[in-house]
Design a protein around this motif. Structure first.
Motif, PDB file in Angstrom:
ATOM      1  N   ALA A 181       0.889  -1.255  -0.043  1.00 41.82           N
ATOM      2  CA  ALA A 181       0.040  -0.107  -0.059  1.00 41.82           C
ATOM      3  C   ALA A 181       0.768   1.297  -0.048  1.00 41.82           C
ATOM      4  O   ALA A 181       0.409   2.247  -0.582  1.00 41.82           O
ATOM      5  CB  ALA A 181      -0.943   0.050   1.207  1.00 41.82           C
ATOM      6  N   LYS A 185       1.263   3.487  -4.379  1.00 45.99           N
ATOM      7  CA  LYS A 185       0.273   4.501  -3.997  1.00 45.99           C
ATOM      8  C   LYS A 185      -0.733   4.451  -5.363  1.00 45.99           C
ATOM      9  O   LYS A 185      -2.046   5.103  -5.219  1.00 45.99           O
ATOM     10  CB  LYS A 185       0.605   5.822  -3.556  1.00 45.99           C
ATOM     11  N   ALA A 186      -0.461   4.426  -6.308  1.00 46.63           N
ATOM     12  CA  ALA A 186      -1.139   4.640  -7.530  1.00 46.63           C
ATOM     13  C   ALA A 186      -2.421   3.420  -7.752  1.00 46.63           C
ATOM     14  O   ALA A 186      -3.407   3.751  -8.437  1.00 46.63           O
ATOM     15  CB  ALA A 186      -0.380   4.589  -8.751  1.00 46.63           C
ATOM     16  N   ALA A 187      -2.103   2.384  -6.935  1.00 40.93           N
ATOM     17  CA  ALA A 187      -3.093   1.461  -6.951  1.00 40.93           C
ATOM     18  C   ALA A 187      -4.359   1.677  -6.027  1.00 40.93           C
ATOM     19  O   ALA A 187      -5.676   1.562  -6.464  1.00 40.93           O
ATOM     20  CB  ALA A 187      -2.669  -0.060  -6.383  1.00 40.93           C
ATOM     21  N   GLU A 188      -4.277   2.615  -5.444  1.00 41.26           N
ATOM     22  CA  GLU A 188      -5.360   3.525  -4.350  1.00 41.26           C
ATOM     23  C   GLU A 188      -6.131   2.482  -3.808  1.00 41.26           C
ATOM     24  O   GLU A 188      -7.558   2.326  -3.731  1.00 41.26           O
ATOM     25  CB  GLU A 188      -6.322   4.332  -5.527  1.00 41.26           C
ATOM     26  N   LYS A 189      -5.461   1.365  -3.361  1.00 45.02           N
ATOM     27  CA  LYS A 189      -6.104   0.355  -2.389  1.00 45.02           C
ATOM     28  C   LYS A 189      -5.668   0.280  -0.932  1.00 45.02           C
ATOM     29  O   LYS A 189      -4.354   0.935  -0.824  1.00 45.02           O
ATOM     30  CB  LYS A 189      -5.854  -1.121  -2.864  1.00 45.02           C
ATOM     31  N   THR A 190      -6.390   0.128   0.099  1.00 44.45           N
ATOM     32  CA  THR A 190      -5.804   0.057   1.435  1.00 44.45           C
ATOM     33  C   THR A 190      -5.168  -1.122   1.446  1.00 44.45           C
ATOM     34  O   THR A 190      -5.312  -2.021   0.874  1.00 44.45           O
ATOM     35  CB  THR A 190      -7.289   0.080   2.275  1.00 44.45           C
ATOM     36  N   LYS A 191      -4.232  -1.182   2.620  1.00 41.70           N
ATOM     37  CA  LYS A 191      -3.719  -2.267   2.811  1.00 41.70           C
ATOM     38  C   LYS A 191      -4.280  -3.659   3.180  1.00 41.70           C
ATOM     39  O   LYS A 191      -4.226  -4.659   2.986  1.00 41.70           O
ATOM     40  CB  LYS A 191      -2.585  -2.018   4.425  1.00 41.70           C
ATOM     41  N   GLU A 193      -7.305  -3.984   1.920  1.00 38.78           N
ATOM     42  CA  GLU A 193      -7.955  -4.685   0.587  1.00 38.78           C
ATOM     43  C   GLU A 193      -6.728  -5.373  -0.063  1.00 38.78           C
ATOM     44  O   GLU A 193      -7.118  -6.362  -0.839  1.00 38.78           O
ATOM     45  CB  GLU A 193      -8.257  -3.366  -0.281  1.00 38.78           C
TER      46      GLU A 193
END
Length: 207
Positions: A181, A185-191, A193
């Motif tokens: 995560a 950062k570009a993935a825009e997912k929480t740890k 998720e």
């Protein structure tokens, strides 16, 4: 950052010394019965590659013991199992065929090192025997062996790698979801998720 850097073989040997005759003479250029036995018992390897610019990469590969196929005294075949499609090692091989492979056996202090030239192969008659969970590898990494030698166990001994008493408790382990995560950062997912996605891939997309 680094003020004192060694730049010649001579300077390095003057500082570190020269290898023993055993260390020099242990290198062979083919797979003898000892190498074949070691490979047949190994469930885990580290594959080192680099591109034409010399940018290096080391990638883990693992499966049931003997997942790397010994075709003859000079050739190996490593199945390319399902992954994240980055294909770092394969892209490197398209530019530079030289590889280094480290074979490990859990509980063994010694490791087996193999160096050679590799290519990406699609020979179905060779890949079919390497199927796992009814999944046949789409490609494999074929290796022509140039050097084989046993590496002594000092690193394993010093690290206590196979000693359960030295292992971290699960709560103390670095958390993959948290690391990914932070890095992606570009993935825009929480740890959370990411952790769920990882666990799902381990269960449903292992092969």
């Amino acid at each position: 950052m680094f003020k004192n850097v060694i730049q010649t073989r001579e300077a390095l040997q003057d500082l570190m010394g020269k290898p023993s005759s055993l260390a020099v003479n242990k290198v062979i250029d083919c797979l003898d019965e000892h190498c074949k036995t070691f490979i047949a018992k190994s469930p885990f390897i580290v594959l080192a590659t680099s591109n034409k610019a010399g940018n290096a990469d080391a990638s883990p590969r693992g499966d049931q013991p003997g997942f790397v196929s010994v075709l003859d005294q000079k050739h190996l075949l490593i199945p390319e199992r399902r992954g994240n499609k980055r294909l770092d090692s394969l892209y490197n091989l398209l530019e530079n065929p030289q590889v280094g492979i480290l074979f490990l056996i859990p509980g063994s202090r010694e490791t087996l090192r193999i160096n050679g030239k590799a290519s990406i192969v699609t020979d179905q008659e060779l890949l079919y025997p390497l199927k796992a969970s009814n999944s046949i590898p789409i490609v494999g990494i074929g290796v022509k062996v140039e050097e084989c030698f046993l590496h002594c166990g000092k690193a394993i001994i010093r690290s206590n790698l196979w000693e359960p008493s030295s292992w971290l408790a699960l709560d103390d382990m670095p958390k993959a979801g948290e690391i990914l995560a932070a890095h992606a950062k570009a993935a825009e997912k929480t740890k959370e998720e990411i952790e769920v996605s990882l666990e799902e891939s381990y269960i449903k997309r292992l092969y």
